[in-house]
Design an enzyme around this catalytic site. Structure first.
Site, PDB file in Angstrom:
ATOM      1  N   GLY A  71       0.802  -1.222   0.000  1.00 29.98           N
ATOM      2  CA  GLY A  71       0.000   0.000   0.000  1.00 29.98           C
ATOM      3  C   GLY A  71       0.830   1.265   0.000  1.00 29.98           C
ATOM      4  O   GLY A  71       0.481   2.248  -0.658  1.00 29.98           O
ATOM      5  N   ASN A 151      -7.989   3.690   9.330  1.00 30.36           N
ATOM      6  CA  ASN A 151      -7.411   2.465   9.876  1.00 30.36           C
ATOM      7  C   ASN A 151      -7.580   2.351  11.387  1.00 30.36           C
ATOM      8  O   ASN A 151      -7.591   1.258  11.935  1.00 30.36           O
ATOM      9  CB  ASN A 151      -5.926   2.377   9.515  1.00 30.36           C
ATOM     10  N   GLN A 179      -7.658  -0.548   4.029  1.00 38.49           N
ATOM     11  CA  GLN A 179      -8.434  -1.151   5.108  1.00 38.49           C
ATOM     12  C   GLN A 179      -9.814  -1.615   4.656  1.00 38.49           C
ATOM     13  O   GLN A 179     -10.470  -2.383   5.369  1.00 38.49           O
ATOM     14  CB  GLN A 179      -8.594  -0.166   6.269  1.00 38.49           C
ATOM     15  N   HIS A 201      -1.560  -7.496   2.557  1.00 30.89           N
ATOM     16  CA  HIS A 201      -1.564  -8.142   3.871  1.00 30.89           C
ATOM     17  C   HIS A 201      -2.718  -7.707   4.755  1.00 30.89           C
ATOM     18  O   HIS A 201      -2.843  -8.181   5.889  1.00 30.89           O
ATOM     19  CB  HIS A 201      -0.226  -7.906   4.588  1.00 30.89           C
ATOM     20  N   THR A 237      11.428  -7.136 -12.703  1.00 32.09           N
ATOM     21  CA  THR A 237      10.708  -8.378 -12.962  1.00 32.09           C
ATOM     22  C   THR A 237       9.636  -8.604 -11.907  1.00 32.09           C
ATOM     23  O   THR A 237       9.892  -8.510 -10.713  1.00 32.09           O
ATOM     24  CB  THR A 237      11.690  -9.566 -12.971  1.00 32.09           C
ATOM     25  N   CYS A 322       3.341   6.322  23.901  1.00 33.26           N
ATOM     26  CA  CYS A 322       3.746   6.490  25.299  1.00 33.26           C
ATOM     27  C   CYS A 322       5.209   6.922  25.354  1.00 33.26           C
ATOM     28  O   CYS A 322       6.075   6.267  24.764  1.00 33.26           O
ATOM     29  CB  CYS A 322       3.567   5.189  26.077  1.00 33.26           C
TER      30      CYS A 322
END
Length: 371
Positions: A71, A151, A179, A201, A237, A322
């Site tokens: 993506g 997302n 998403q 993925h 390729t 954090c």
């Protein structure tokens, strides 16, 4: 407690049928798809089939599908490739403040070399306003890019309305559906987009493969120059192994659209959380216009990462960062004006093809014990 995976928006496992489809490429089909001899022709054929499978899912021509490494590359090719090709027509791009970094950072790069980018805000549900998009258009505007769904919150954007505005003004329109594809119907013609990003993925295909839909007539400057692979837009390729995996994943997703029970499970999860914690749990994002698998909730006056740390067998995520004990709210929630005492307790639960009701019950029970 068993290991439970509620982070399907981050990445998905490979579907068994995808693995099966890729298997022959590991042993046979080793020729170069550009070669004209016996070893190359069958590889070219399976590559073309994969392109057809991707195209069918989003209702476009196979010739309009460009395979990429994922993506992020597809987004970069869309934005940079279009900007460099059409700079003579203008230098203005419109996007939103809640885009994925794979859109925001290419925009920032283009700003360094002369582009002017307008970042429109969102409402309390994380949705952009088509009217604000139209107000931002100038004579120099050449491209609009707005994500199909967020997302973090799962909120769906009014892409169809924005597409009509872009068409009315003769401006190219790109959307990142990383998403969305495989979770909700995505049709390039109904959406009115000229370019569209897919990430493998996120829909049970391998990492390292994606695709960019480029409507016929749209020209792009390649990011990778070399030979004329991928219709001259991506030299090198082709990775036939991963392309076949993406093609099969798209075929499976198309067959399962509207038949899975992810929305029912997500709704059940939310009802269980609400019953258990009442006003101490808050939904982030739009209650209806959102992905069927995504539940972003805040545990009020709690820290989301602390809660996840207390349940190490659970894989879920927060959008907050954090730093030495301090909490920096997710940029998306910050743009939605979510109060700090709410936003710092945000957790994104994203369900998937293999999620069960029992897993949801286990997670709710675990959070009851913590809270």
């Amino acid at each position: 407690m068993q290991k439970i995976y509620f982070d399907y928006n981050a990445s998905t496992p490979l579907a068994p049928d995808v693995v099966d489809a890729m298997q022959p490429l590991l042993n046979d089909y080793y020729g170069n798809p550009s070669a004209l001899h016996w070893a190359g022709k069958p590889v070219k054929a399976v590559l073309h089939k994969a392109r057809e499978q991707v195209a069918q899912l989003i209702n476009c021509s196979p010739e309009e599908i460009i395979f990429t490494s994922g993506g992020s590359e597809a987004n970069n090719l869309a934005l940079k490739g279009f900007y460099f090709k059409y700079l003579h027509k203008g230098n203005h791009i419109i996007t939103s403040k809640i885009e994925h970094p794979a859109i925001i950072n290419p925009c920032k790069f283009l700003e360094k070399i002369g582009a002017r980018v307008t970042y429109v805000g969102v409402d309390q549900y994380g949705r952009v306003s088509p009217e604000e998009i139209e107000k931002a258009i100038t004579k120099e505007t050449i491209l609009i890019t707005i994500m199909h769904s967020n997302n973090e919150t799962g909120t769906l954007q009014p892409i169809n309305e924005i597409g009509k505005i872009a068409d009315k003004h003769g401006i190219a329109f790109h959307t990142d559906t990383s998403q969305s594809v495989g979770k909700v119907p995505v049709d390039v013609n109904e959406l009115g987009v000229d370019m569209l990003t897919i990430a493998g993925h996120k829909l049970y295909a391998p990492k390292g493969i994606g695709a960019l839909f480029v409507r016929g007539g749209i020209e792009l400057e390649p990011l990778i120059h070399g030979a004329g692979h991928e219709h001259g837009l991506r030299a090198g390729t082709e990775n036939t192994l991963l392309a076949v995996g993406l093609g099969k994943a798209c075929e499976i997703a198309g067959a399962q659209l509207g038949t899975n029970n992810q929305k029912e499970l997500t709704d059940y999860f939310w009802k269980q959380l609400k019953a258990a914690f009442g006003d101490q749990v808050v939904l982030n994002g739009h209650s209806e216009e959102r992905l069927p698998n995504t539940l972003n909730v805040s545990f009020v006056r709690r820290i989301g990462q602390d809660l996840l740390d207390a349940v190490p067998q659970l894989a879920a995520s927060t959008g907050s960062a954090c730093h030495a004990g301090s909490i920096e709210l997710s940029p998306v929630l910050k743009e939605m004006n979510v109060p700090e005492e709410v936003g710092m307790g945000a957790i994104r639960f994203s369900l998937g093809r293999y999620t069960t009701k029992d897993e949801i019950d286990i997670v709710v029970k675990a959070f009851k014990e913590i809270l």
